[in-house]
Design a protein around this motif. Sequence first.
Motif, short mmCIF file in Angstrom:
data_model
loop_
_atom_site.label_atom_id
_atom_site.label_comp_id
_atom_site.label_asym_id
_atom_site.label_seq_id
_atom_site.Cartn_x
_atom_site.Cartn_y
_atom_site.Cartn_z
N ILE A 1 12.94 10.22 -1.14
CA ILE A 1 13.35 9.48 -2.34
C ILE A 1 12.38 9.79 -3.48
N ASN B 1 10.45 -2.09 6.60
CA ASN B 1 9.22 -1.66 7.27
C ASN B 1 8.22 -2.81 7.48
N PRO C 1 -1.30 4.51 10.41
CA PRO C 1 -0.78 4.38 9.04
C PRO C 1 0.73 4.19 8.98
N LEU C 2 1.47 4.58 10.04
CA LEU C 2 2.93 4.64 9.86
C LEU C 2 3.74 4.56 11.14
N VAL D 1 15.72 10.50 4.52
CA VAL D 1 16.08 10.97 3.17
C VAL D 1 14.89 10.80 2.21
N GLY E 1 12.72 5.46 1.82
CA GLY E 1 11.77 4.51 1.21
C GLY E 1 11.46 4.84 -0.24
N ASP E 2 11.50 3.78 -1.09
CA ASP E 2 11.00 3.97 -2.47
C ASP E 2 9.66 3.24 -2.54
N THR F 1 0.84 -1.21 0.00
CA THR F 1 0.00 0.00 0.00
C THR F 1 0.87 1.25 0.00
N ARG F 2 0.55 2.20 -0.85
CA ARG F 2 1.27 3.49 -0.86
C ARG F 2 0.45 4.50 -0.08
N LEU F 3 1.06 5.09 0.94
CA LEU F 3 0.36 6.09 1.76
C LEU F 3 0.07 7.34 0.93
N PHE G 1 5.45 12.64 4.11
CA PHE G 1 5.91 11.31 4.57
C PHE G 1 7.19 11.43 5.39
N SER G 2 8.22 12.07 4.82
CA SER G 2 9.50 12.19 5.56
C SER G 2 9.31 12.98 6.85
N ILE H 1 7.98 11.40 -4.33
CA ILE H 1 7.84 11.79 -2.93
C ILE H 1 6.37 11.85 -2.52
N ILE H 2 6.07 11.36 -1.31
CA ILE H 2 4.74 11.53 -0.72
C ILE H 2 4.83 12.75 0.20
N PHE I 1 10.93 0.31 2.26
CA PHE I 1 11.13 1.44 3.20
C PHE I 1 11.94 0.84 4.34
O1 2YC Z 1 8.45 10.51 0.15
C1 2YC Z 1 9.22 9.55 -0.16
O2 2YC Z 1 10.43 9.51 0.07
C2 2YC Z 1 8.58 8.38 -0.89
N1 2YC Z 1 9.54 7.78 -1.82
C3 2YC Z 1 8.13 7.36 0.17
C4 2YC Z 1 7.40 6.18 -0.47
C5 2YC Z 1 6.90 5.21 0.60
C6 2YC Z 1 6.04 4.15 -0.06
N2 2YC Z 1 5.56 3.19 0.95
C7 2YC Z 1 4.42 3.42 1.62
O3 2YC Z 1 3.70 4.35 1.42
C8 2YC Z 1 4.07 2.42 2.71
C9 2YC Z 1 4.47 2.94 4.06
C10 2YC Z 1 3.47 2.53 5.09
C11 2YC Z 1 5.71 2.21 4.36
C12 2YC Z 1 5.61 1.03 3.54
N3 2YC Z 1 4.74 1.21 2.61
#
Ligand code: 2YC
Length: 270
Positions: free
Chosen positions: A57, A125, A255-256, A55, A107-108, A2-4, A67-68, A63-64, A112
């Motif tokens: 990614i 994760n 969620p995290l 960091v 995380g990509d 799942t992508r947040l 998220f960071s 990027i979400i 993560f």
């Molecule tokens: O903002 C960033 O750096 C993005 N590349 C982060 C992408 C995280 C994608 N993974 C998720 O959304 C979920 C999270 C709950 C952790 C694992 N999957």
Amino acid sequence: MTRLTPADVSCIGLSFLRKYDSEFRVKTGKSLTQFAEYLAKGHSLKFNEVKVAVVPITAGKGIIEGFSKAVCSTLSFLGCDAFVTSWSDVSGFFEAFQNKVDVIFAGDDSIFSAFNLNTKRVIENSYATGKAYAAALELMVKDLRNKEILVIGAGRVGISAIEYFLNKGAKVMFSECDPDRIEFIKKEYPEVIYESNLDCALPKIKYILLAAPSRDLLHEHHLTSESIISSPAIPLGLSESALKKISQNNLIHDPLQLGVIAMLSLALKN
Ligand code: 2YC
């Protein structure tokens, strides 16, 4: 996986975490910091001596937003000296090394992880989240020995939780819709019983780890007021009627943050 979304994480700041911490303590008897030490098998973790870089990614879907920052706020809440690097990707890793950090979180779309630069330990994760939600259920159930636990969803998170429960002497059942995953569990964990039909298994089994990312998976006829549910899955798979049926103090879901806490704890555990 799942992508947040930004909406999932935008609220995760220090005041939100203080409220989450007090709710978590009511449900499990432990603060988030005590929980992190419990996950590290009692090792005292000196969070205030740990420097962490998060960091961003840009790979893949990118990027979400938030998220960071949410990861950083969770780590700061534990007492770490945490910051989000100004640069993303390789430049962000370079910035983290220049700042002589102890741990990097990045995380990509597929992975993560927390990277411990001192011990070279890397904690993913899903692995950490499975352990975290299994341990949270254990604390709510009090003692897992010979207790019947149903794990719904046998992906990376569910498998990590199954291993935790087996190590603690629980009687583990699982439910999964992917035939390959069903075969894998039957082969690797023969003592784990496959439940083909949730309507038969529930509400007979009161303790549930919900690791399948589907909406409205559980309805009120699956649950009782004594049901205890630990759910790492996004979205939360309980219908409105199911949510009304259970006690809010018998549900752990976020969620995290719990996964991030477990990643740090397991990355630092010596
Ligand atoms: O903002 C960033 O750096 C993005 N590349 C982060 C992408 C995280 C994608 N993974 C998720 O959304 C979920 C999270 C709950 C952790 C694992 N999957």
